[in-house]
Design an enzyme around this catalytic site. Structure first.
Site, PDB file in Angstrom:
ATOM      1  N   ASP A 130      58.732 -17.535   5.990  1.00 23.91           N
ATOM      2  CA  ASP A 130      58.878 -16.397   6.897  1.00 23.91           C
ATOM      3  C   ASP A 130      57.602 -16.298   7.734  1.00 23.91           C
ATOM      4  O   ASP A 130      56.498 -16.508   7.237  1.00 23.91           O
ATOM      5  CB  ASP A 130      59.073 -15.144   6.014  1.00 23.91           C
ATOM      6  CG  ASP A 130      59.196 -13.874   6.800  1.00 23.91           C
ATOM      7  OD1 ASP A 130      60.306 -13.305   6.827  1.00 23.91           O
ATOM      8  OD2 ASP A 130      58.180 -13.417   7.376  1.00 23.91           O
ATOM      9  N   ASN A 145      55.891 -10.164  18.533  1.00 24.05           N
ATOM     10  CA  ASN A 145      56.862  -9.729  19.545  1.00 24.05           C
ATOM     11  C   ASN A 145      56.334  -8.539  20.339  1.00 24.05           C
ATOM     12  O   ASN A 145      56.512  -8.459  21.544  1.00 24.05           O
ATOM     13  CB  ASN A 145      58.177  -9.324  18.874  1.00 24.05           C
ATOM     14  CG  ASN A 145      59.087 -10.507  18.631  1.00 24.05           C
ATOM     15  OD1 ASN A 145      59.454 -11.207  19.547  1.00 24.05           O
ATOM     16  ND2 ASN A 145      59.443 -10.735  17.376  1.00 24.05           N
ATOM     17  N   GLU A 200      63.616 -14.553  11.490  1.00 26.65           N
ATOM     18  CA  GLU A 200      62.351 -15.291  11.511  1.00 26.65           C
ATOM     19  C   GLU A 200      62.089 -15.914  10.142  1.00 26.65           C
ATOM     20  O   GLU A 200      60.962 -16.117   9.735  1.00 26.65           O
ATOM     21  CB  GLU A 200      61.194 -14.374  11.925  1.00 26.65           C
ATOM     22  CG  GLU A 200      61.312 -12.959  11.417  1.00 26.65           C
ATOM     23  CD  GLU A 200      60.363 -12.622  10.270  1.00 26.65           C
ATOM     24  OE1 GLU A 200      60.860 -12.046   9.281  1.00 26.65           O
ATOM     25  OE2 GLU A 200      59.159 -12.918  10.369  1.00 26.65           O
TER      26      GLU A 200
END
Ligand code: GH3
Ligand code: MG
Ligand code: MG
Length: 313
Positions: free
Chosen positions: A184, A192, A228
């Site tokens: 991950d 982001n 993700e």
């Protein structure tokens, strides 16, 4: 073959189709070869057994199959093609001099998609070949789209689930170890937030590529497991192997040095990984291995991220 996809920049063009012509008469083969070679890569077999061998190795789009042959006849070749998972999706068109209704019925029952009768009519043959190749290539593309992650081009979750079940069974049957890695992206929400969602997507593509290059065996699978989160299935791989792949994935991703100013202290994009290896453990289920790998991933997060934790069952 000209196909409409060639004009589209966003979709990949279909590769040149591969057709196998099977006939014990060299003259018939030559005729069909002449007819089709402008549009297709044409392969030839003069016996049933040779045809079966080629079909297993060539990734064919179509087989034109003579019914009457001395060793293994066309019906038997078709039966064997359809019984083999490796060749069962290849469409078969029978080419036959016999115009008996019963033969056509038998051919269709065996899984043929069409019939062409000798003496062949060039226009009919070309049209039918074109139609069945187009159908096969469209089916292949749909299958591909259904199993590939649209963003990164690696396997998607559906393909992961399918492959994991297959390799799980194989490892139980053969009593071989199976390793699973879940990983991950670290602080990806912050990534982001700072760089934008599009940059986030590019980052996921780079991560998928870097991780993919850490896998070397043909049966290893890397998949996008969730947003993700990624997963690797490593068949026939013990805990040492699992740890070494996890370490290589981490190294490859760090080596890209993608800037992430909100991920101190190194300020680059990193991942955390959890590795679970199944040795021989009768009570284990596929779900339990995923759960254990996820627990290891969580441990890696808590321990400071940009690392892996591993366990063997
Ligand atoms: P941690 O280190 O604990 O994993 O922190 P994190 O911020 O990575 O974890 P969290 O689960 O809070 O956030 C995951 C973020 O991943 C949130 C979501 O916006 C982002 N994400 C998930 N899928 C995608 C995607 O397809 N594209 C982009 N750009 N971002 C995604
Ligand atoms: Mg997450
Ligand atoms: Mg994360």
């Amino acid at each position: 073959m000209v196909n409409a996809m060639d004009e589209s920049a966003s979709l990949p063009a279909f590769p040149r189709p591969k057709v196998l012509v099977v006939d014990d008469q060299a003259l018939n083969i030559r005729l069909l070869h002449e007819l089709l070679r402008a549009d297709c890569d044409v392969y030839m077999a003069t016996s049933g057994s040779q045809a079966l061998e080629l079909a297993r190795s060539l990734m064919l789009d179509l087989i034109l199959l003579d019914v009457v042959m001395p060793d293994v006849d066309g019906h038997e070749v078709c039966r064997r093609l359809k019984a083999d998972p490796l060749t069962q999706a290849i469409p078969v068109i029978f080419i036959t001099a016999q115009q008996e209704m019963a033969d056509e019925v038998k051919g269709f029952e065996l899984g043929a998609v069409d019939f062409i009768t000798k003496p062949i009519n060039p226009v009919t043959v070309k049209a039918r070949v074109r139609t069945h190749i187009a159908l096969k290539q469209q089916a292949d593309m749909l299958k591909r789209i259904a199993l590939v992650d649209g963003l990164t081009g690696i396997a998607n979750r559906r393909r992961f689930d399918e492959a994991f079940t297959i390799f799980w069974r194989q490892s139980q049957r053969d009593q071989t170890p199976l390793s699973l890695i879940l990983f991950d992206v670290d602080f990806f929400k912050r990534y982001n937030d700072r760089y934008g969602h599009q940059a986030g997507d590019q980052c996921l593509i780079a991560i998928a590529n870097a991780a993919k290059s850490a896998l070397h065996r043909p049966n290893d699978v890397i998949a996008r497991y969730g947003g993700e989160e990624f997963a690797c299935i490593l068949p026939n791989t013990d805990s040492n192997g699992g740890a070494s792949v996890a370490s290589k994935i981490l190294e490859n991703i760090c080596a890209q040095a993608i800037e992430h100013r909100d991920a101190p202290p190194r300020c680059i994009v990193t991942v955390s990984l959890g590795v679970a290896t199944l040795r021989i453990f009768p009570e284990a289920t596929p779900e339990s291995l995923i759960k254990v790998a996820d627990e290891q991933l969580y441990k890696a997060k808590v321990a400071g991220r940009s690392r892996f934790e591993a366990i063997a069952l």
